[in-house]
Design an enzyme around this catalytic site. Structure first.
Site, short mmCIF file in Angstrom:
data_model
loop_
_atom_site.label_atom_id
_atom_site.label_comp_id
_atom_site.label_asym_id
_atom_site.label_seq_id
_atom_site.Cartn_x
_atom_site.Cartn_y
_atom_site.Cartn_z
N LYS A 55 0.84 -1.21 0.00
CA LYS A 55 0.00 0.00 0.00
C LYS A 55 0.87 1.24 0.00
CE LYS A 55 -3.99 -2.20 2.04
NZ LYS A 55 -4.92 -2.45 3.13
N GLN A 99 -5.17 -1.45 9.22
CA GLN A 99 -5.09 -2.78 8.60
C GLN A 99 -5.74 -3.83 9.50
OE1 GLN A 99 -3.94 -3.27 5.52
NE2 GLN A 99 -4.29 -5.46 5.60
N ASP A 122 -11.48 2.94 3.66
CA ASP A 122 -11.94 1.55 3.60
C ASP A 122 -13.45 1.48 3.37
OD1 ASP A 122 -10.21 -0.64 3.74
OD2 ASP A 122 -9.80 -0.33 5.87
N1 LIG Z 1 -8.32 -2.39 6.53
C1 LIG Z 1 -8.33 -3.41 5.66
N2 LIG Z 1 -7.80 -4.59 6.02
C2 LIG Z 1 -7.83 -5.63 5.14
C3 LIG Z 1 -8.37 -5.47 3.83
C4 LIG Z 1 -8.93 -4.22 3.50
O1 LIG Z 1 -9.47 -4.01 2.36
N3 LIG Z 1 -8.89 -3.22 4.43
N4 LIG Z 1 -8.29 -6.51 2.91
C5 LIG Z 1 -7.49 -7.68 3.20
C6 LIG Z 1 -6.05 -7.60 2.84
N5 LIG Z 1 -5.68 -6.80 1.67
C7 LIG Z 1 -5.59 -5.46 1.82
O2 LIG Z 1 -5.52 -4.92 2.89
C8 LIG Z 1 -5.26 -7.41 0.45
C9 LIG Z 1 -5.41 -8.75 0.24
C10 LIG Z 1 -4.91 -9.36 -0.93
C11 LIG Z 1 -4.26 -8.60 -1.89
C12 LIG Z 1 -3.64 -9.23 -3.10
O3 LIG Z 1 -3.19 -8.53 -3.97
N6 LIG Z 1 -3.58 -10.56 -3.14
C13 LIG Z 1 -2.86 -11.27 -4.19
C14 LIG Z 1 -2.19 -12.48 -3.58
C15 LIG Z 1 -1.21 -12.09 -2.50
C16 LIG Z 1 -0.51 -13.28 -1.87
O4 LIG Z 1 0.26 -13.94 -2.55
O5 LIG Z 1 -0.74 -13.49 -0.65
C17 LIG Z 1 -3.82 -11.76 -5.27
O6 LIG Z 1 -4.98 -12.07 -4.95
O7 LIG Z 1 -3.37 -11.84 -6.41
C18 LIG Z 1 -4.12 -7.25 -1.68
C19 LIG Z 1 -4.61 -6.66 -0.53
C20 LIG Z 1 -7.53 -7.99 4.70
N7 LIG Z 1 -7.31 -6.83 5.49
#
Ligand SMILES: Nc1nc2c(c(=O)[nH]1)N[C@@H](CN(C=O)c1ccc(C(=O)N[C@@H](CCC(=O)O)C(=O)O)cc1)CN2
Length: 294
Positions: A55, A99, A122
């Site tokens: 981020k 987060q 968010d």
């Molecule tokens: N305050 C918040 N916390 C969390 C959120 C949120 O939207 N707001 N979402 C999730 C975690 N997250 C961002 O925070 C997030 C999750 C996954 C990805 C992502 O790009 N995933 C990749 C794979 C990554 C890996 O190898 O582990 C994909 O799907 O291609 C980005 C952001 C929980 N917490």
């Protein structure tokens, strides 16, 4: 015979980021200001550390200010609330994100509800939830926003479609339903108590799976040609004993039937951070009245 269209979340997310970089540059040249995003991480969760790092890096990449607060797992609830209060009052901070997950001794709902709704990038604050449902300008949760952008990348007009959202969380399922309603879909929310869920899903032109259960949605639940958006990110152990990521949809099965489908990884995940940047620009515009155009 041609296979299903695999929706490339990484490519679409890169487009959203490029659009934000342009907007930020225009805001800077017109008004001499750039939006600022504060991200707060409490504890040492390895996945959260990666997401927070990404981020920060992507915020800077599009030309915005990134403010990171990394707090120890022992941080008290009062200390975290005090930090949120300071960020709420800081004019350099246009967006605040705490987060998730937070350590167990902290009441996450209380913390999220303490964020000023106009800085709530968010989109989890009840004020933004309410505004979304009544169709007012709101900050909307990032993952559902990204999911709609992906669906529209293959079907620009979703109007009139039968959409089924599998999952009813406050963070994804419910806002997803609100957004699809705004797109004029006929929306059903299916969940753990839904009777005959296979046949409910089978009626859908658009399926959004956000239930948090690995490969829950099977291929024979999908109507031929349907669009399938998989929000799940589940780490499971493969037959070789190594960890691998799978979604809430059985991709091998569903991709034989769907018209278009998101993969995991590389589908909805990358859109979450891209839409966070989009929300930060939106929050800046709402707070200052300044925009790329005026
Ligand atoms: N305050 C918040 N916390 C969390 C959120 C949120 O939207 N707001 N979402 C999730 C975690 N997250 C961002 O925070 C997030 C999750 C996954 C990805 C992502 O790009 N995933 C990749 C794979 C990554 C890996 O190898 O582990 C994909 O799907 O291609 C980005 C952001 C929980 N917490």
């Amino acid at each position: 015979m041609t296979g299903p269209r695999i929706i490339d979340g990484k490519a679409v997310a890169a487009e959203v980021r490029a659009e934000m970089a342009k907007k930020v540059a225009a805001i800077k040249s017109k008004h001499g200001q750039v939006p600022g995003l504060a991200v707060v991480l409490v504890g040492e969760d390895p996945a959260s550390k990666v997401y927070v790092r990404n981020k920060g890096a992507q915020t800077v990449e599009v030309g915005m200010n990134s403010i990171e607060h990394k707090l120890s797992a022992e941080t008290s609830q009062d200390e975290l609330l005090a930090l949120v209060d300071t960020l709420n009052k800081d004019p350099q901070v246009n967006g605040i994100l705490v987060q998730l997950p937070l350590p167990k001794h902290i009441d996450a709902e209380l913390v999220l509800n303490t964020i000023d709704p106009i800085k709530d990038v968010d989109g989890f604050h009840p004020v933004n939830v309410g505004r979304l449902w009544i169709g007012e300008r709101a900050l909307v949760p990032c993952t559902p926003t990204g999911s709609v952008i992906l669906a529209k990348s293959v079907a620009p007009n979703l109007s009139g479609m039968d959409a089924v959202v599998v999952g009813r969380s406050n963070i994804v399922g419910k806002p997803m339903a609100a957004l699809l309603l705004r797109e004029n879909c006929t929306v059903t929310i299916a969940h753990s108590r839904t009777r005959d869920i296979e046949n409910v899903v089978k009626k859908a032109d658009l399926v959004v799976a956000a239930v948090g259960i690995p490969e829950f949605v099977r291929g024979d639940w999908i109507k031929p040609g349907a669009i399938v958006i998989d929000v799940g990110i589940n780490r499971i152990e493969g037959p070789d004993g190594k960890g691998r990521l799978v979604g809430d949809v059985n991709f091998a099965e569903a991709s034989k039937v769907a018209g278009a489908i998101t993969p995991v990884p590389g589908g909805v995940g990358p859109m979450t951070i891209a839409c966070l940047l989009k929300n930060t620009v939106e929050a800046f515009e709402m707070q200052t009245g300044l925009s790329a155009d005026a």
